[in-house]
Every structure is written in structure tokens, then in C-alpha cells.
Design a protein around this motif. Structure first.
Motif, PDB file in Angstrom:
ATOM      1  N   ARG A  42       0.989  -1.081   0.013  1.00 39.91           N
ATOM      2  CA  ARG A  42      -0.031   0.007  -0.039  1.00 39.91           C
ATOM      3  C   ARG A  42       0.891   1.161  -0.045  1.00 39.91           C
ATOM      4  O   ARG A  42       0.435   2.237  -0.482  1.00 39.91           O
ATOM      5  N   ALA A  43       1.961   1.265   0.564  1.00 42.93           N
ATOM      6  CA  ALA A  43       2.913   2.446   0.609  1.00 42.93           C
ATOM      7  C   ALA A  43       3.292   2.549  -1.005  1.00 42.93           C
ATOM      8  O   ALA A  43       3.596   4.021  -1.197  1.00 42.93           O
ATOM      9  N   GLU A  44       3.477   1.938  -1.698  1.00 43.91           N
ATOM     10  CA  GLU A  44       3.861   2.101  -3.114  1.00 43.91           C
ATOM     11  C   GLU A  44       2.405   2.161  -4.144  1.00 43.91           C
ATOM     12  O   GLU A  44       2.834   2.703  -5.337  1.00 43.91           O
ATOM     13  N   HIS A  45       1.289   1.775  -3.710  1.00 43.60           N
ATOM     14  CA  HIS A  45       0.302   2.004  -4.591  1.00 43.60           C
ATOM     15  C   HIS A  45      -0.372   3.328  -4.639  1.00 43.60           C
ATOM     16  O   HIS A  45      -0.526   4.038  -3.639  1.00 43.60           O
ATOM     17  N   PRO A  46      -0.710   3.515  -5.735  1.00 41.79           N
ATOM     18  CA  PRO A  46      -1.321   5.024  -6.005  1.00 41.79           C
ATOM     19  C   PRO A  46      -2.603   5.254  -5.091  1.00 41.79           C
ATOM     20  O   PRO A  46      -2.891   6.650  -4.893  1.00 41.79           O
ATOM     21  N   GLU A  47      -3.247   4.203  -4.716  1.00 42.08           N
ATOM     22  CA  GLU A  47      -4.423   4.417  -3.971  1.00 42.08           C
ATOM     23  C   GLU A  47      -4.183   4.050  -2.388  1.00 42.08           C
ATOM     24  O   GLU A  47      -5.119   4.372  -1.698  1.00 42.08           O
ATOM     25  N   GLY A  48      -2.943   4.049  -2.070  1.00 42.37           N
ATOM     26  CA  GLY A  48      -2.652   3.893  -0.534  1.00 42.37           C
ATOM     27  C   GLY A  48      -3.433   2.932   0.035  1.00 42.37           C
ATOM     28  O   GLY A  48      -3.502   1.669  -0.273  1.00 42.37           O
ATOM     29  N   ALA A  49      -3.953   3.252   1.261  1.00 44.28           N
ATOM     30  CA  ALA A  49      -4.729   2.570   2.198  1.00 44.28           C
ATOM     31  C   ALA A  49      -5.887   1.801   1.539  1.00 44.28           C
ATOM     32  O   ALA A  49      -6.427   1.022   2.097  1.00 44.28           O
ATOM     33  N   LYS A  50      -6.365   2.293   0.505  1.00 44.10           N
ATOM     34  CA  LYS A  50      -7.448   1.879  -0.084  1.00 44.10           C
ATOM     35  C   LYS A  50      -7.194   0.981  -1.160  1.00 44.10           C
ATOM     36  O   LYS A  50      -8.249   0.336  -1.861  1.00 44.10           O
ATOM     37  N   ALA A  51      -5.967   0.643  -1.364  1.00 51.39           N
ATOM     38  CA  ALA A  51      -5.646  -0.565  -2.537  1.00 51.39           C
ATOM     39  C   ALA A  51      -6.082  -1.924  -1.999  1.00 51.39           C
ATOM     40  O   ALA A  51      -6.057  -2.167  -0.802  1.00 51.39           O
ATOM     41  N   ARG A  52      -6.653  -2.505  -2.811  1.00 51.40           N
ATOM     42  CA  ARG A  52      -7.352  -4.023  -2.399  1.00 51.40           C
ATOM     43  C   ARG A  52      -6.189  -4.908  -2.397  1.00 51.40           C
ATOM     44  O   ARG A  52      -5.326  -5.057  -2.984  1.00 51.40           O
ATOM     45  N   VAL A  53      -6.702  -5.706  -1.046  1.00 47.02           N
ATOM     46  CA  VAL A  53      -5.685  -6.917  -0.697  1.00 47.02           C
ATOM     47  C   VAL A  53      -6.736  -8.076  -0.345  1.00 47.02           C
ATOM     48  O   VAL A  53      -7.734  -7.890   0.278  1.00 47.02           O
ATOM     49  N   SER A  54      -6.488  -9.145  -0.738  1.00 47.46           N
ATOM     50  CA  SER A  54      -7.316 -10.432  -0.407  1.00 47.46           C
ATOM     51  C   SER A  54      -6.395 -11.207   0.436  1.00 47.46           C
ATOM     52  O   SER A  54      -5.187 -11.508  -0.093  1.00 47.46           O
ATOM     53  N   GLN A  55      -6.634 -11.881   1.635  1.00 49.37           N
ATOM     54  CA  GLN A  55      -6.124 -12.688   2.240  1.00 49.37           C
ATOM     55  C   GLN A  55      -6.602 -14.163   2.073  1.00 49.37           C
ATOM     56  O   GLN A  55      -7.856 -14.418   1.919  1.00 49.37           O
ATOM     57  N   GLY A  56      -5.606 -14.959   1.962  1.00 51.27           N
ATOM     58  CA  GLY A  56      -6.040 -16.526   1.480  1.00 51.27           C
ATOM     59  C   GLY A  56      -5.438 -17.484   2.802  1.00 51.27           C
ATOM     60  O   GLY A  56      -4.315 -18.021   2.634  1.00 51.27           O
ATOM     61  N   LEU A  57      -6.042 -17.862   3.747  1.00 52.02           N
ATOM     62  CA  LEU A  57      -5.754 -18.724   4.775  1.00 52.02           C
ATOM     63  C   LEU A  57      -6.849 -20.018   4.587  1.00 52.02           C
ATOM     64  O   LEU A  57      -7.666 -19.828   3.878  1.00 52.02           O
ATOM     65  N   VAL A  58      -6.276 -21.056   4.934  1.00 50.29           N
ATOM     66  CA  VAL A  58      -7.028 -22.213   5.158  1.00 50.29           C
ATOM     67  C   VAL A  58      -7.950 -22.379   6.454  1.00 50.29           C
ATOM     68  O   VAL A  58      -7.250 -22.234   7.472  1.00 50.29           O
ATOM     69  N   VAL A  59      -9.019 -22.016   6.110  1.00 46.50           N
ATOM     70  CA  VAL A  59     -10.076 -22.415   7.324  1.00 46.50           C
ATOM     71  C   VAL A  59     -10.972 -23.433   7.190  1.00 46.50           C
ATOM     72  O   VAL A  59     -11.671 -23.655   5.970  1.00 46.50           O
ATOM     73  N   ILE A  60     -11.410 -24.160   8.237  1.00 46.80           N
ATOM     74  CA  ILE A  60     -12.061 -25.424   8.486  1.00 46.80           C
ATOM     75  C   ILE A  60     -13.091 -25.224   9.250  1.00 46.80           C
ATOM     76  O   ILE A  60     -12.924 -25.892  10.534  1.00 46.80           O
ATOM     77  N   PRO A  61     -14.574 -24.603   9.020  1.00 52.38           N
ATOM     78  CA  PRO A  61     -15.071 -24.549  10.134  1.00 52.38           C
ATOM     79  C   PRO A  61     -16.066 -25.841  10.482  1.00 52.38           C
ATOM     80  O   PRO A  61     -16.207 -26.653   9.423  1.00 52.38           O
ATOM     81  N   THR A  62     -16.450 -26.289  11.480  1.00 53.19           N
ATOM     82  CA  THR A  62     -16.675 -27.708  11.929  1.00 53.19           C
ATOM     83  C   THR A  62     -18.344 -27.695  12.303  1.00 53.19           C
ATOM     84  O   THR A  62     -18.762 -28.685  12.938  1.00 53.19           O
ATOM     85  N   ASP A  63     -19.072 -26.473  12.106  1.00 52.95           N
ATOM     86  CA  ASP A  63     -20.359 -26.435  12.807  1.00 52.95           C
ATOM     87  C   ASP A  63     -21.456 -27.435  12.391  1.00 52.95           C
ATOM     88  O   ASP A  63     -22.067 -28.035  13.033  1.00 52.95           O
TER      89      ASP A  63
END
Length: 341
Positions: free
Chosen positions: A227-248
Motif C-alpha cells: 500500500r505504501a507504493e500503490h497509487p491508492e494507498g490504504a484503499k488499495a485492494r488486498v485479499s487474504q487467503g488462509l486455510v479455514v475449516i469450520p466444523t459447525d
């Protein structure tokens, strides 16, 4: 380093599948992937992403799979996470991406990465038999793809030759596609480059330990550097990808299988692995409430508003149905997400 922000409500919910198949019946595995994408749309997911695997029993041609998905869905965004460009000709890939984007009605989210293909010395005779030593696998390869998607000239020739009409730019043109390209970064340098290019950032459960051995802090540093390098700064889009396994909604047998799966992978998360100092995120298994609480304290998750939760490897179709259903009906609402419509 600044303190992590407070968690923001989750705005966009995605999932990622590797699309494994039985080599004796690959069609069934691909059909399963398409059915999961259809289910994702029914459950309200904002995006579905497919992984890319070459010379393995997984999706080797995600663009082709997503072309099929465009005809079986109408709303969900379709992404690749990620296409390793070392295996691709950027001009040909640009044509394929633009074609599928038009078929989808502008829903394609191409994710890309650069780097020398894995086991390159062994595959180079088949992949680049005449140019193996001359191939460039760095950011210039991505820049070529981006230039074609942005409509910059690919040749100095255009016009009419006999009855054939030629364009000097990649066809078809897919308006806005270049602005929907994501970059899969695992290091500070690649995160900064992606930001400077004005791309979107895909993070995953794999990073390079450069300044810390705490996975969440490493990932957060990469997000901030991007984001420090992106023209949109803090508004630049970031998607996080973790493995989640809900058991409900899992059965007792499923819960036992999920816990054992995570236990078998946990040892690799405790320290950097190999000369590249690769670090892996711990997989998250438990009830939706338990996973939501753990994410709320995750330094990198606190910086994002969208996710592409990764489905575990090697589970059965019904397991994935249960996991996706629990994510959409339990975990994501607990994180503040609401489906559109």
C-alpha cells in the motif's frame, strides 16, 4: 512498525480450490470444481478462485475451467490464484483472459505471479526447448502481459491484407480487465512491485521470512509495503487467503478427519523452511466462532476487508460442500460479511 488496525467488517467473501482429480477419472474432478463454484454463487460468495497446477493431478488450465464456469454462473467473480507466468506466453494468455472475461460479462479476476518454474531444469526441454537459457522469468514478463491487457500495441503491423483484417493490439478487447489483475506476492520486494504497478494484492498461506518469523507480522508487513507504493494507498485492494475449516455442520467423522489433517501440517508452521526461508500459516479448524476469534487477533487479517479462504487439499466433494456452507452461513457473518442481494 505501526500497530495493527482494528478488524474491519468483512466486505468481500471468496474461496479458493485446487481442483484435484483422480487421474483415472479427471472429468469427475473438474465437474466437482464447477459444482463448487455454482454452490458458491448460491451461497452468496463474492468470488471463486482456482489454483494452477502443471504436471500434477490438479487444474492445469484454470482459464479453460473458468470459461466453463462463466456459462454456469451469472454473478460470482471468477479468479485464478495464481497463474505462474513462467509457463505462459504473455500475448497468448492475454487473448485467453480477454475472451473469458467477455464470456463472463466482466467477472474475471486474473491472479498472476512470476518466477522460474519449479523443477525448471527437468521441464525446460519440454516447455522451452530452444530458448530455455534465454527466457526471462522476472517482472518484465508480467509487464508484457499487463501492456497487452491495457491495449498497448503488440506489433507495428495493422490494416488489411487481402481479405484479412489485422489489429496491432490484442483482440478481443476486454474493458477494465487490466484493472482487475491481482498479483500473488510472497516477499516484500514483490509486494512493493505490485503496489507500484497499481495491481491488486493476493496474499496466501505462504510467505518468505525476511524481517520476522511470525507469519501474521510478515504478511502484515507485506500488505503495508504494498500500500505504501500503490497509487491508492490504504484503499488499495488486498485479499487474504488462509486455510479455514469450520466444523459447525460437520459430522463427527469429518471433524476427526479435519483435526488430523491440520495436525499433520502444523509442524511446518513453526519455523522457516529451506534455504528460501519459507513460512506457512497455521490452518484454522474449529467452530465458526472459534475461527472468527482467532482471525480477529491476526495482525494481517486486521488489515484487510476481503478474503479468499482456501479449501484444504484432498478432501471429498461433500466435505467441501459442508465447509463452504459453514463459511457462508456461520464464519463470514461472524466476521461482519453480508451477502449481496
Amino acid at each position: 512498525m505501526s500497530q495493527p488496525t482494528s478488524p474491519r467488517p468483512l466486505r468481500r467473501l471468496g474461496f479458493l480450490t485446487i481442483g484435484l482429480f483422480d487421474p483415472a477419472d479427471p472429468g469427475r474432478g473438474h465437474e466437482s470444481t464447477l459444482r463448487l463454484i455454482e454452490l458458491g454463487e448460491q451461497l452468496g460468495f463474492d468470488s471463486a478462485w482456482v489454483r494452477h497446477r502443471h504436471l500434477q493431478y490438479g487444474i492445469s488450465s484454470p482459464v479453460a475451467v473458468l470459461a466453463a464456469a462463466t456459462q454456469r454462473t451469472s454473478r460470482i467473480r471468477l479468479g485464478t490464484a495464481v497463474i505462474p507466468l513462467g509457463w505462459e506466453n504473455p500475448l497468448r494468455l492475454a487473448e485467453d483472459l480477454a475472451t473469458v472475461d467477455l464470456l463472463s460479462g466482466g467477472r474475471l479476476q486474473p491472479g498472476i505471479s512470476v518466477g522460474r518454474p519449479h523443477h525448471y531444469d527437468r521441464i525446460a526441454p519440454a516447455l522451452h526447448p530452444d530458448t530455455a537459457g534465454a527466457e526471462e522469468f522476472g517482472h518484465r514478463r508480467a509487464e508484457r502481459l499487463l501492456s497487452f491487457l491495457r491495449g498497448e500495441p503488440a506489433t507495428d503491423f495493422s490494416g488489411v491484407e487481402g481479405i484479412e483484417v489485422y489489429s496491432d493490439r490484442v483482440q478481443p478487447v476486454a474493458p477494465g480487465l487490466a484493472e482487475r489483475v491481482w498479483y500473488g506476492a510472497g516477499s516484500l520486494g514483490s509486494a512493493r512491485w505490485a503496489g507500484g504497478q497499481g495491481l491488486n494484492l493476493l496474499t496466501s498461506n505462504v510467505v518468505r521470512a525476511e524481517e520476522s518469523e511470525d507469519f501474521a507480522e510478515i504478511q502484515r508487513s507485506q500488505i503495508l509495503a504494498f500500500r505504501a507504493e500503490h497509487p491508492e494507498g490504504a484503499k488499495a485492494r488486498v485479499s487474504q487467503g488462509l486455510v479455514v475449516i469450520p466444523t459447525d455442520g460437520a459430522t463427527a467423522a469429518q471433524r476427526a478427519k479435519y483435526v488430523e489433517y491440520v495436525r499433520g501440517r502444523t509442524s511446518r508452521t513453526t519455523a522457516p523452511q529451506g534455504p528460501g526461508r519459507i513460512m506457512y500459516a497455521e490452518d484454522l479448524v474449529g467452530t465458526s466462532a472459534e475461527i472468527a476469534e482467532r482471525l480477529s487477533g491476526h495482525a494481517a487479517y486486521r488489515e484487510v476487508e476481503e478474503v479468499a479462504f482456501a479449501l484444504p487439499f484432498s478432501f471429498g466433494h461433500e466435505d467441501y460442500v459442508q465447509i463452504l456452507t459453514d463459511i457462508a452461513t456461520g464464519l463470514a457473518p461472524a466476521l461482519g460479511w453480508r451477502p449481496i442481494g
